[in-house]
Scaffold this motif. Structure first.
Motif, PDB file in Angstrom:
ATOM      1  N   GLY A  26       1.014  -1.575  -0.598  1.00 49.57           N
ATOM      2  CA  GLY A  26       0.083  -0.295  -0.230  1.00 49.57           C
ATOM      3  C   GLY A  26       0.821   1.323   0.053  1.00 49.57           C
ATOM      4  N   ALA A  27       1.529   1.259   0.659  1.00 46.37           N
ATOM      5  CA  ALA A  27       3.140   3.029   0.771  1.00 46.37           C
ATOM      6  C   ALA A  27       3.304   2.775  -0.582  1.00 46.37           C
ATOM      7  N   ALA A  28       4.050   1.401  -0.689  1.00 48.44           N
ATOM      8  CA  ALA A  28       4.312   1.308  -2.857  1.00 48.44           C
ATOM      9  C   ALA A  28       3.680   2.282  -3.855  1.00 48.44           C
ATOM     10  N   VAL A  29       2.583   1.321  -4.135  1.00 45.32           N
ATOM     11  CA  VAL A  29       1.799   2.074  -4.569  1.00 45.32           C
ATOM     12  C   VAL A  29       1.480   3.537  -4.732  1.00 45.32           C
ATOM     13  N   ALA A  30       1.396   3.777  -3.430  1.00 46.10           N
ATOM     14  CA  ALA A  30       1.800   5.654  -2.881  1.00 46.10           C
ATOM     15  C   ALA A  30       2.481   6.138  -3.363  1.00 46.10           C
ATOM     16  N   HIS A  31       3.284   6.082  -3.559  1.00 50.03           N
ATOM     17  CA  HIS A  31       4.814   6.162  -3.967  1.00 50.03           C
ATOM     18  C   HIS A  31       4.451   7.367  -5.278  1.00 50.03           C
ATOM     19  N   GLY A  59      10.347   6.819   0.106  1.00 50.66           N
ATOM     20  CA  GLY A  59      10.317   5.976   1.833  1.00 50.66           C
ATOM     21  C   GLY A  59       9.468   5.001   1.742  1.00 50.66           C
ATOM     22  N   LEU A  60       8.466   5.806   1.012  1.00 50.81           N
ATOM     23  CA  LEU A  60       7.167   4.792   1.116  1.00 50.81           C
ATOM     24  C   LEU A  60       7.888   3.566   0.074  1.00 50.81           C
ATOM     25  N   THR A  61       8.999   2.769  -0.135  1.00 50.60           N
ATOM     26  CA  THR A  61       9.504   1.872  -1.141  1.00 50.60           C
ATOM     27  C   THR A  61      10.220   0.789  -0.546  1.00 50.60           C
ATOM     28  N   LEU A  62      10.189   1.955   0.605  1.00 49.93           N
ATOM     29  CA  LEU A  62      11.398   0.773   1.047  1.00 49.93           C
ATOM     30  C   LEU A  62      11.222  -0.309   1.884  1.00 49.93           C
ATOM     31  N   PRO A  63      10.029  -0.335   2.318  1.00 48.34           N
ATOM     32  CA  PRO A  63       9.657  -1.392   3.104  1.00 48.34           C
ATOM     33  C   PRO A  63       9.878  -3.056   2.003  1.00 48.34           C
ATOM     34  N   LEU A  64       8.620  -2.097   0.690  1.00 46.37           N
ATOM     35  CA  LEU A  64       8.593  -3.152  -0.415  1.00 46.37           C
ATOM     36  C   LEU A  64       9.628  -3.822  -1.220  1.00 46.37           C
TER      37      LEU A  64
END
Length: 411
Positions: A26-31, A59-64
């Motif tokens: 979800g965070a990466a898609v919001a990037h 930074g939103l893409t780091l977990p993915l």
């Protein structure tokens, strides 16, 4: 209630793994959306705010990126191209480009070349397409493409270096483990040979004696059987100690016995068991009795004597054998000699006894020689070095004894 609790815990485990993955996606898609919003912020907004929002978007893409670097790279490139179409300030796209290169480096460290090459080429193509919106003039465009290619190549090479280093470390660990296994097998084989060989030789001799005299000399047959029983029990005890130490615990679950390893102090018992097999052993102890022996030297010397006496019983056909142990200042001399017919050529060429004795001596930095004697018979001579601290301790003890003797002498 306990059963229900256990069931609930087991059921919650998969969901506990799915929740972080879903959040990372979800965070990466919001990037891409956040990055596009960051670069489209009006001119009345500060540049620092736009850089901050771009950093948050990256930074939103780091977990993915840790879980699925290929998917994270795709979303980074999508956000980069979408943001470039708005023709923002080029400085706002530096961080997304560097993040994409870092993910390519991670892919290079974890994936094979057949995955890395098309991924890197695709990332470079998207970056070049984005550069067409943010550069003006042919010279600037060429220099930008060159910089993008060099940055991507550097990231890929660094990732491959990490991958090769990991592979090399894994190979070293595997080689070290294989060497440790081989060394442990040799040690186990040597210990089992030393424990069993001498006793089996004695048992074989006594069994033959008992079979020949059981009808004519029952008393001698009983003595032979008694020797076989005693030797067998000692051998079984030694095997239990050796195997128990290898397993770490005895069969009943209690800690394995930690009896002291045999040493030169038990040579008399060894000589007695050899005498029961028909070979009388003459023991001679020479040298400085104040020289203490390290445990590994004491054990190696005992095993060398034990194996040599086993060979005498089996092959020499000699009634007597002489064992000499001399404690010198810096070395321990062990010599075994007999006047029999000598060991057969097969034992010298491929037997394990002499090989094991030589290995024991060489592991301690010593030497061992074995061969026929000029006047007949066979001899084994081992020189085992003593550590420097042992030699210095013995020298100090000798000096102290001399000083005490000198003080006690009347003037």
């Amino acid at each position: 209630m306990p059963a229900a609790t256990a069931t609930a815990t087991t059921t919650d485990r998969p969901s506990s793994g799915r929740v972080p993955t879903a959040l990372a996606w979800g965070a990466a898609v919001a990037h891409p959306f956040l990055l596009l919003a960051a670069v489209r912020t009006g001119p009345y907004r500060s540049t620092e705010l736009r850089l901050f929002l771009a950093a948050v978007a990256v930074g939103l893409t780091l977990p993915l990126a840790r879980r699925n670097p290929l998917a994270a790279l795709g979303l980074l490139l999508a956000g980069l191209f979408a943001a470039a179409t708005t023709r923002p300030d080029a400085a706002l796209l530096y961080l997304p480009v560097l993040a994409a290169d870092a993910v390519v480096g991670r892919i290079a460290a974890a994936r094979p070349l057949r995955v890395l090459l098309p991924t890197a080429l695709g990332a470079l193509a998207v970056q070049i397409a984005a550069a067409t919106y943010t550069t003006s003039g042919q010279d600037v465009f060429v220099s930008t493409i060159t910089a993008l290619a060099l940055a991507l190549l550097t990231a890929g090479l660094l990732g491959r270096s990490v991958r090769e280093r990991r592979g090399h470390a894994a190979e070293l660990r595997a080689a070290t483990a294989a060497e440790a296994v081989a060394a442990e097998r040799l040690r186990i084989a040597r210990e089992l040979h030393d424990v069993v060989a001498h006793s089996i030789g004695v048992i074989a001799i006594q069994a033959g004696v008992g079979r020949r005299v059981i009808d004519t000399q029952p008393a001698e047959a009983r003595n032979a059987l008694a020797t076989i029983e005693t030797t067998s029990r000692e051998t079984l005890a030694g095997l239990r100690r050796t195997l128990g130490a290898l397993r770490g615990a005895a069969a009943d679950g209690h800690p394995a016995p930690r009896d002291p390893a045999p040493g030169l102090a038990e040579l008399e018992r060894l000589a007695a068991s050899t005498a029961d097999a028909g070979v009388r052993v003459e023991l001679r102890r020479l040298g400085n009795p104040d020289v203490s022996l390290p445990p590994e030297v004491d054990l190696a010397a005992y095993r060398i004597v034990q194996e040599s006496l086993t060979n005498v019983v089996r092959h020499a056909a000699a009634p007597t054998c002489r064992v000499t142990v001399e404690r010198r200042t810096d070395t321990l001399l062990v010599e075994i000699a007999d006047e029999g017919r000598g060991a057969p050529g097969a034992d010298l060429a491929g037997g394990y006894g002499l090989v094991g004795m030589r290995e024991r001596a060489e592991l301690l930095g010593g030497s061992l020689t074995a061969g026929p004697r000029p006047g007949g018979g066979f001899h084994v001579t081992a020189l085992l070095p003593l550590p420097a601290d042992t030699a210095s301790t013995a020298a100090a003890a000798a000096a102290a004894a001399a000083a005490v003797a000198q003080e006690g002498t009347p003037a």
